[in-house]
Design a protein around this motif. Sequence first.
Motif, PDB file in Angstrom:
ATOM      1  N   THR A 164       0.795  -1.525  -0.128  1.00  0.00           N
ATOM      2  CA  THR A 164      -0.098  -0.276  -0.003  1.00  0.00           C
ATOM      3  C   THR A 164       0.932   1.371  -0.089  1.00  0.00           C
ATOM      4  N   PHE A 165       0.844   2.081  -0.880  1.00  0.00           N
ATOM      5  CA  PHE A 165       1.239   3.560  -0.835  1.00  0.00           C
ATOM      6  C   PHE A 165      -0.028   4.205  -1.235  1.00  0.00           C
ATOM      7  N   TRP A 166       0.790   5.458   0.238  1.00  0.00           N
ATOM      8  CA  TRP A 166      -0.252   6.634   0.985  1.00  0.00           C
ATOM      9  C   TRP A 166       0.756   7.408   0.258  1.00  0.00           C
ATOM     10  N   GLN A 167      -0.298   8.933  -0.315  1.00  0.00           N
ATOM     11  CA  GLN A 167       0.310   9.811  -0.756  1.00  0.00           C
ATOM     12  C   GLN A 167      -0.751  11.015  -0.428  1.00  0.00           C
ATOM     13  N   GLN A 168       0.162  11.876  -0.027  1.00  0.00           N
ATOM     14  CA  GLN A 168      -0.644  13.062   1.079  1.00  0.00           C
ATOM     15  C   GLN A 168      -1.429  14.171  -0.907  1.00  0.00           C
ATOM     16  N   LYS A 169      -2.443  14.158   0.412  1.00  0.00           N
ATOM     17  CA  LYS A 169      -2.683  15.377  -1.649  1.00  0.00           C
ATOM     18  C   LYS A 169      -2.424  16.413  -2.027  1.00  0.00           C
ATOM     19  N   PHE A 170      -1.616  16.426  -2.789  1.00  0.00           N
ATOM     20  CA  PHE A 170      -0.789  18.102  -3.119  1.00  0.00           C
ATOM     21  C   PHE A 170      -1.491  18.381  -4.463  1.00  0.00           C
ATOM     22  N   GLU A 171      -1.252  19.280  -5.540  1.00  0.00           N
ATOM     23  CA  GLU A 171      -1.594  20.001  -6.663  1.00  0.00           C
ATOM     24  C   GLU A 171      -2.609  18.882  -7.584  1.00  0.00           C
ATOM     25  N   ASP A 172      -3.272  19.221  -8.242  1.00  0.00           N
ATOM     26  CA  ASP A 172      -3.701  17.448  -9.132  1.00  0.00           C
ATOM     27  C   ASP A 172      -2.853  17.423 -10.343  1.00  0.00           C
ATOM     28  N   TYR A 173      -1.919  18.371 -10.114  1.00  0.00           N
ATOM     29  CA  TYR A 173      -1.462  17.015 -11.731  1.00  0.00           C
ATOM     30  C   TYR A 173      -0.033  16.404 -11.084  1.00  0.00           C
ATOM     31  N   GLN A 174      -0.305  16.461  -9.284  1.00  0.00           N
ATOM     32  CA  GLN A 174       0.823  15.553  -8.764  1.00  0.00           C
ATOM     33  C   GLN A 174       0.076  14.219  -8.593  1.00  0.00           C
ATOM     34  N   GLN A 175      -1.091  13.800  -8.412  1.00  0.00           N
ATOM     35  CA  GLN A 175      -1.984  13.263  -8.201  1.00  0.00           C
ATOM     36  C   GLN A 175      -1.926  12.059  -9.500  1.00  0.00           C
ATOM     37  N   ALA A 176      -2.266  12.739 -10.953  1.00  0.00           N
ATOM     38  CA  ALA A 176      -2.077  12.404 -12.042  1.00  0.00           C
ATOM     39  C   ALA A 176      -0.685  11.964 -12.621  1.00  0.00           C
TER      40      ALA A 176
END
Length: 441
Positions: free
Chosen positions: A38-50
């Motif tokens: 499992t990899f949890w990423q804290q939400k940043f700018e939208d482009y980062q999620q993509a």
Amino acid sequence: MRRRGIVMLAIAAVTASVAMSGCSSGGGETPAGTTTVTFWQQKFEDYQQAWFKKYVDQFNASQSKVKVDYQVVPGDTWAQKLKAAQAAGKAPDIATTNYGNVSPGVAQGQFASLDELLPAEKFDDIKGNVKPFVTIGGKHYAYPMLVEPSTVLYYRTDLVTAAGLDPASPPKSWDELIVWATKLTQGAVKGMTIASAAPDLGWSSWGLQYNACGRLPVNDDWSKAAAMDPCYEKLLGLYKTLYANGLIPKQPKVGYADGAPYGQGEVAMMAGGSWVIGQLKNDFKAMIPKTAVAPFPSFDGSTGKTTATLGGWTLTVDAKSKAKQQAAEFIKYLLAGDPAIMADFFKTSGFSKYTVRSSVDLALASNPDASADPFMKIISEKVVPFGKAEPAYPWDISLAFGTAIESAMKGSADIPTSLKTADAAINDVIKKQSLAGTAPK
């Protein structure tokens, strides 16, 4: 606690469509014999999620024995969700971790050492001034992704020229900065903007604290405050002069992390983090051709000195993970592998974030978009190499010093009294939180 402006912007970017439990790119059945991490990423700018999803999907497609279950967690619920997962023994195998939380996490036994999980040459690629950010007791407990200088000087070349100043020769000392701010204060346009409230001053001034005194306002082993060192008087004097002379907005509409006042033409110069470049490129495109950047001036005009701390993000592996090696394989692929992957990230960011690996620098050197960017070369070569890590001590110490700056700049107390109050407050924090001797080594 996330002390830096990046997260303030990230939290603001959280959309209503993201549920508190996070959003996942997992799904589907895992074939027998495959390990899921499992990899949890804290939400940043939208482009980062993509960008993260793109490379998680590519990694998964290239693997037969490992699958990454990628989950995005809103910034305003991150700490609560992660703490609850750790308490329940269900922490993610991999998580985004900021530099300031690496040392405390190691002290609490949260992170696995990566030295046994990654080849030694992967650490050799990390830049020399960044490697200490993830190294505790000679071991590496995180792999860095990026750095973002906290303090860069932005200025309007058209207004500078109109004021009879040379845009090719920006101010190098604090005294020169005052001269520029004075000449650029015209009508409704203020000379510059800089932090003016204690919470923002607490973290945005770290680099200038280093510049003024070569240290932060506590001694090396965290046993005693050092806020009354006379070298800090000039720092508080800088803020006081800017405020008292009306060279900055006295009632700013937004905090330090937000570059909107500059983008909207309300100020001629701005002290801001490198992340503001992304905001200008997205929201104030017309300002880009008439904007230049420079290292924030030093107190005496000397160059090659720290005026910014380097915030940023890493990936860590949970110390209790049952799939440490598989988790490390993903980190090796994403952050420590083909330099083209991270070069793509920096291009996607609009070159508003900066590399931590020498090989990625080389990859960007051959990228025409990077070469053409008006800001990247200056920040990469004149700011990032001299940046220091954000302090690992509790936020209460930073807030106490930020309160001293605000008190002095707004005239609530004179400079010596403000520093004396901060010194007492820091010593109180040290005593109540038993900090003496606990500084990371």
